[in-house]
Design an enzyme around this catalytic site. Structure first.
Site, short mmCIF file in Angstrom:
data_model
loop_
_atom_site.label_atom_id
_atom_site.label_comp_id
_atom_site.label_asym_id
_atom_site.label_seq_id
_atom_site.Cartn_x
_atom_site.Cartn_y
_atom_site.Cartn_z
N HIS A 110 0.40 -3.48 6.12
CA HIS A 110 -0.04 -3.31 7.50
C HIS A 110 -1.19 -2.33 7.61
CE1 HIS A 110 1.12 -2.61 11.99
NE2 HIS A 110 0.26 -3.59 11.84
N GLY A 113 0.80 -1.22 0.00
CA GLY A 113 0.00 0.00 0.00
C GLY A 113 0.83 1.26 0.00
N GLY A 114 2.14 1.15 0.15
CA GLY A 114 3.01 2.32 0.21
C GLY A 114 3.31 2.90 -1.16
N GLU A 141 21.04 12.71 9.96
CA GLU A 141 21.18 13.17 8.59
C GLU A 141 22.64 13.39 8.21
OE1 GLU A 141 17.26 15.44 6.99
OE2 GLU A 141 18.67 16.64 8.14
N LYS A 191 20.98 5.31 2.18
CA LYS A 191 21.29 5.64 3.58
C LYS A 191 21.89 4.45 4.33
CE LYS A 191 17.80 9.28 3.90
NZ LYS A 191 17.58 9.35 2.45
N ILE A 205 6.21 3.06 -2.99
CA ILE A 205 6.95 2.16 -3.86
C ILE A 205 6.17 0.86 -4.05
CG2 ILE A 205 9.05 0.79 -4.12
CD1 ILE A 205 9.55 3.69 -4.60
N GLU A 209 -4.60 -0.97 6.42
CA GLU A 209 -5.72 -1.53 5.66
C GLU A 209 -6.24 -0.56 4.61
OE1 GLU A 209 -9.67 -0.81 8.13
OE2 GLU A 209 -8.23 -1.96 9.31
N GLY A 263 7.98 12.45 -4.65
CA GLY A 263 6.55 12.22 -4.55
C GLY A 263 6.15 11.15 -3.56
#
Length: 620
Positions: free
Chosen positions: A317, A293-294, A545, A412, A296, A319, A452
């Site tokens: 995770h 659902g993310g 960072e 990262k 990517i 819904e 985005g």
């Protein structure tokens, strides 16, 4: 019924024109060589030729599909169809009249019949196109906006045609701008090339330009950036045709003219996918995607759906986001077998249950905690989700005999200063260690920031600009690598097709982008002047960072792959027993691990994990 009436009408018209063509062929032949009358001995030949030609021509036209075309949109393709059909029909008519029913048939008439039929039939068809463009199409009064098109190539012609197709409601093209010396003072579609990019201010002033359209889809970000800078100084409305990133994302309608976006200014070619390779390992397989659902994960679902998998298993995770992508896929791909599982990857038993239930052949692992500042505040959650969750999935993939397992990692993870980066580096180690003792091919894909995506700097900047500023930048010298969501997803899929096992694939992302320049570009594209209309505020670096990200450790190095923009890092030695002890510790005490324990464990297993990260958290 309407189609049948239209076909009959066209056939009647064609029959009249065919008979006229046959008569003209004989008349012209004898008008030139005789007194303008057709001799009696050829009148029978004329009669037989007329009805024979009518039957044969109408039959051939029907077979060639000339009655199934919308002639008001006729173009070169339709003209070629007419030439083929007329040639075949003429040959058939001559054969019947001259050979099968031997009659006196002047040779000159054969050529005249072909030419006159082609002229009359072709003219009757293309008259519809002429009437459509000049009489039937209502021209909108008041469409007096003057448009300048940057780029006198295929895209420029498309832009001019698109304006015409919209009846010039969005403006009339008055000229092109192109840097090619060979195009200067020439015309395309009756529109002149008025100069090079240096002439844009002069052309805008002399021709009272109201709108500029950049029609250079293949131009680099640096070129677009320079042209946008020149055009913005003129003060006219600026638009762009979709560029390379829109093509990668599947938006192939290059006629769509839109506002310039910050993605157009990135100075790097898009990564393209070898569709044949991809189709070979996804088609007919059950494909499981975690984090479906993310940002990517959902784009991975869209891209995978193109290759006809036997089943697409969406694991997530949240819904609501899983429901959204499921509904979208069912709507866009009604024949696709889509199933969803609401699942926390930290739940080892449920993970194994899902893998045994669906027996996936390919797994894309996109689920992760990846927000740097939040993970600095919740290090134990980063450990549980990014390390233990990846271990659960890797073990389940081995037990279910998955063919290919692709972990989505991050730049990262290289010499990490953040908890998030360090846990993703350990996740890479987990799948590399599993690869050594499993038949499953485990690989990772490492790339930079995604434009985005949730938490991306671009949406944040846009929200700040909409509120009138200030736009917040952590440090004036901070730089990052960038790519689009569709590009990142296609890179992941391409890497899976090249997997041999144990690799970390890395994208050649070109030159990094300065965040400050990105902020200024976005402010300008929003119609404001940086530091005048919208202020830029420096807030200081956040915990974890770095000023710049890296794609490789000093020890890894790279080797090339068959894809010119993808490289593979050489694997490092991994202390498997130390890694297993860490995973066991997380399973036993995950939520109870203190910050100091998390820092110590990560620094022990990832020697490049910089200790200033722990200092930053302690100071906070």
């Amino acid at each position: 019924m309407i189609l049948r009436k239209r076909t009959l009408l066209l056939m009647v018209i064609d029959a009249v024109l065919i008979n006229l063509a046959v008569f003209l062929s004989f008349y012209i032949r004898f008008a030139v060589d005789g007194d303008g009358t057709i001799p009696e001995e050829y009148l029978l030949t004329l009669t037989h030729s007329a009805w024979t030609a009518t039957l044969i021509y109408l039959s051939v036209f029907y077979i060639f599909g000339l009655y199934n075309k919308l002639w008001q949109y006729a173009s070169i393709g339709e003209l070629i169809s007419i030439i083929f059909a007329v040639t075949v029909a003429a040959a058939g008519t001559i054969t019947v009249v001259y050979f099968i029913a031997p009659m006196r048939f002047p040779h000159t008439v054969s050529a005249l019949m072909w030419f006159s039929t082609l002229f009359l039939i072709g003219g009757s068809r293309f008259i519809w196109r002429i009437l459509q463009d000049n009489i039937f199409t209502p021209h909108v009064p008041g469409s007096q906006n003057q448009v300048l098109i940057i780029g006198a190539g295929d895209a420029g012609v498309m832009a001019a045609r698109e304006l015409k197709n919209k009846n010039y409601r969005e403006g009339r093209p008055v000229g092109y701008i192109d840097d090619a010396a060979t195009k200067q003072r020439l015309q395309l579609m009756g529109i002149p090339v008025l100069g090079t990019r240096r002439d844009i201010p002069r052309v805008v002033k002399n021709h009272n330009i109201d709108k500029i359209i950049i029609a250079m889809p293949s131009a680099s970000g640096d070129v677009i950036r320079e042209i946008v800078g020149i055009c913005e100084k003129t003060g006219v409305d600026l638009k762009i045709m979709p560029g390379v990133f829109d093509v990668v994302s599947g938006k192939v309608d290059t006629k769509e003219i839109r506002q310039v976006q910050v993605e157009d200014l990135l100075g790097r070619e898009a990564v393209t996918v070898d569709l044949e390779d991809v189709a070979g390992y996804l088609t007919g397989e059950a494909v499981l995607i975690t984090g479906g659902g993310g940002s990517i994960g959902s784009e991975l679902c869209r891209q995978v759906a193109r290759f006809n998998p036997a089943k697409l298993v969406i694991v997530g995770h949240g819904e609501n986001s899983v429901f959204d992508i499921e509904q979208e896929l069912r709507s866009e791909n009604p024949g696709l077998d889509v199933v969803t599982e609401i699942l926390d990857i930290k739940d080892r038993e449920k993970v194994h249950l899902v893998f045994q239930r669906y027996k996936p052949g390919v797994v894309f692992h996109a689920a992760a905690h990846k927000h740097v500042p939040l993970m600095e505040k919740n290090p134990e959650e980063a450990m549980k989700n990014n390390i233990m969750g990846t271990s659960n999935l890797a073990e389940a993939a081995d037990a279910a005999k998955v063919k290919t397992f692709v972990l989505i990692s991050t730049d990262k993870a290289v010499n990490p200063t953040s908890i998030m980066g360090a846990t993703k580096r350990v996740a890479e180690m987990v799948i590399q260690s599993m690869d050594k003792r499993s038949e499953t091919k485990y690989v990772a894909v490492r790339f930079g920031n995604v434009l985005g995506s949730r938490g991306s700097v671009i949406p944040t900047f846009k929200r700040q600009i909409a509120k009138g500023g200030p736009v917040t930048v952590t440090h004036p010298d901070m730089v990052r690598y960038f790519m689009t969501i569709p590009e990142a997803s296609q890179l992941v899929i391409q890497a899976g097709s090249m997997a041999q096992g144990g690799e970390i694939f890395i994208l050649d992302m070109g030159q990094p982008v300065k965040i400050l320049d990105l902020a200024r570009d976005l402010i300008r594209l929003s119609g404001f002047e940086p530091d005048v209309d919208i202020k830029i505020k420096f807030t200081g670096m956040r915990p974890g960072e770095k000023l710049f990200e890296e794609l490789l450790t000093a020890e890894e190095g790279t080797s090339a792959t068959k894809h010119k923009r993808i490289f593979v890092a050489k694997p490092n030695n991994i202390n498997v027993s130390q890694l297993e002890e860490l995973i066991h510790l997380i399973r036993e005490r995950g939520s109870y691990l203190t910050r100091e324990e998390v820092m110590g464990q990560l620094q022990a297993i990832v020697p490049t994990f910089r200790k200033q990260a722990s200092k930053a958290v302690a100071n906070q």
